[in-house]
Scaffold this motif. Structure first.
Motif: not given
Length: 431
Positions: A213-217, A229-238, A260-266
């Motif tokens: 859940t990368a943002t609020g809901g 709600q996730f930093m870039q390094d956190e979503v990249e680690a996931i 966009e953080r999530a999309i960039r992380a793949g």
């Protein structure tokens, strides 16, 4: 025209065949057959099925020696429908927020048994379940696969992964002495190490994919519906850890920055995507990220936000703001060429009503053929199951549904499913 089911399997007899190992040889005469790869209806086709899988598709009506005949010559036949965003253990109602304190895992499981059968009867032979508690849907999937209960093929994320206080933190809204400090096992992470641990826990739990859940809901008892709600390094680690375990990653997101953080992380898919703009859409096209729009959920929360006292005030405010935006976002994303897979967020709305999403998609400008493709061909691509599902083609599971009339002319025909087959086993036959 009367229907002839020579040696056919009655719906109530399907439970013993849930693994998709329909026995014997079957010929299905389809008056019109939907080609989900090309998005067209083909007239008068015979589907030959051997042990639950499609052996061949032939022009005209044929029948081989020893085949049982299912005569659907008066019907339009389509691949089994696929919903990429469901919550089988939940169904929103006036007691939803108190169920957390009054229900046991067994209560949620029993509800899921009921909703799974309703989903299959509605023509959805495959679903992704994107978030539960206590791994209810892992057990549900296993029971369906064993043949203990009736339901669709389930690809489950198990427990969603959130950050402390984020959407899907299971203790949001609790009084302080009950909040505790949930961690990766409960689906709450902070930092790269716990992000990796949470993915590995989902693997240990038996999940099929990862949901974050990368943002609020909207429906969580928390203030923001869109903040990242996730930093870039956190979503990249996931994402990196998920790849090691063969998982795809589905991402709940409303706000632009979190998406966009999530999309960039793949990540593989963005669910809801309310506040995506042209820049976000271009990024999704660039990264080949799927969009699962869940228009029904937006429509449902919009309507319920107008009912006095239905939602807690914190939730009502978010529902009134976010809900009405989804259809416009979908329309713009479709025009921009974003890959779209069908998903409803059912569990917010009622299970079994999933097909109402099609009409909302068409109202927003998608052609009926593309709407159906989103729930067949496209959904199989998102699942990485295109060799098994998504079309009526040789080698794939014999998952089929049938309706009266032409769904390319009246998309609401899919709300009136008359026939359901999963893995060569009939679970619903026309009366």
């Amino acid at each position: 025209m009367s229907l002839l089911f020579v040696g056919g399997v009655a719906a109530q007899d399907g439970g013993a065949q849930q693994k998709g190992t329909g026995q014997g040889n079957i010929a299905v005469h389809a008056g019109w057959l939907f080609d989900s790869e090309k998005g067209r209806l083909l007239e008068k086709r015979t589907v030959h099925i051997v042990d639950g899988r499609v052996e061949s598709v032939e022009r005209g009506f044929t029948r081989r020696s020893g085949e049982r005949l299912i005569d659907l010559s008066a019907f339009s036949v389509l691949p089994g429908l696929m919903d990429m965003h469901t919550h089988l253990a939940y169904e929103y109602g006036p007691r939803t927020y108190t169920e957390t304190f009054t229900w046991n895992p067994a209560d949620y499981t029993l509800r899921a048994v009921n909703t799974a059968e309703r989903t299959l009867q509605a023509g959805f032979t495959t679903v992704r379940d994107l978030g539960d508690s206590d791994n209810v849907t892992v057990s549900l999937r296993n029971a369906i696969n064993r043949g203990d209960i009736i339901g669709p093929r389930v690809f489950t994320a198990g427990t969603s992964i959130a950050t402390t206080g984020g959407h899907a933190d299971p203790t949001n809204g609790y009084r302080h002495d009950l909040m505790g400090s949930p961690g990766p096992a409960e689906g709450v992470i902070n930092g790269e190490a716990s992000a990796r641990e949470a993915v590995r826990q989902r693997y240990k739990d038996g999940a099929d994919l990862i949901k974050i859940t990368a943002t609020g809901g909207v429906l969580s008892v928390a203030k923001s519906g869109q903040n990242p709600q996730f930093m870039q390094d956190e979503v990249e680690a996931i994402v990196a850890t998920a790849r090691d375990y063969g998982f795809t990653v589905a991402v709940h997101a409303h706000g632009k920055e979190g998406m966009e953080r999530a999309i960039r992380a793949g990540v593989d898919s963005i669910e809801h995507g309310t506040y995506m703009d042209d820049e976000t859409m271009a990024l999704m096209v660039q990264h080949n990220t799927w969009y699962v729009p869940t228009l029904m959920a937006g429509d449902w929360v919009t309507q319920k936000s107008k009912v006095e006292g239905f939602f807690p005030e914190m939730v009502r405010t978010k529902a009134a703001a976010i809900g009405p935006l989804l259809q416009d976002t979908f329309q713009r994303a479709h025009r921009k060429g974003v890959n779209i897979a069908f998903g409803t967020d059912t569990g917010v709305s009622r299970h079994g009503d999933n097909a109402q999403e099609f009409a909302l998609m068409v109202q927003a400008g998608m052609s009926p053929a593309d709407a159906i493709r989103s729930a067949t061909w496209n959904a199989a691509q998102l699942l990485n199951a295109q060799d098994e599902l998504g079309s009526i083609a040789p080698g794939k599971w014999a998952d089929m549904v049938a309706v009266i009339g032409n769904p390319l002319e009246d998309i609401t025909a899919l709300e009136r499913i008359r026939f359901v087959m999963k893995g060569g086993v009939v679970y619903k036959k026309p009366q």
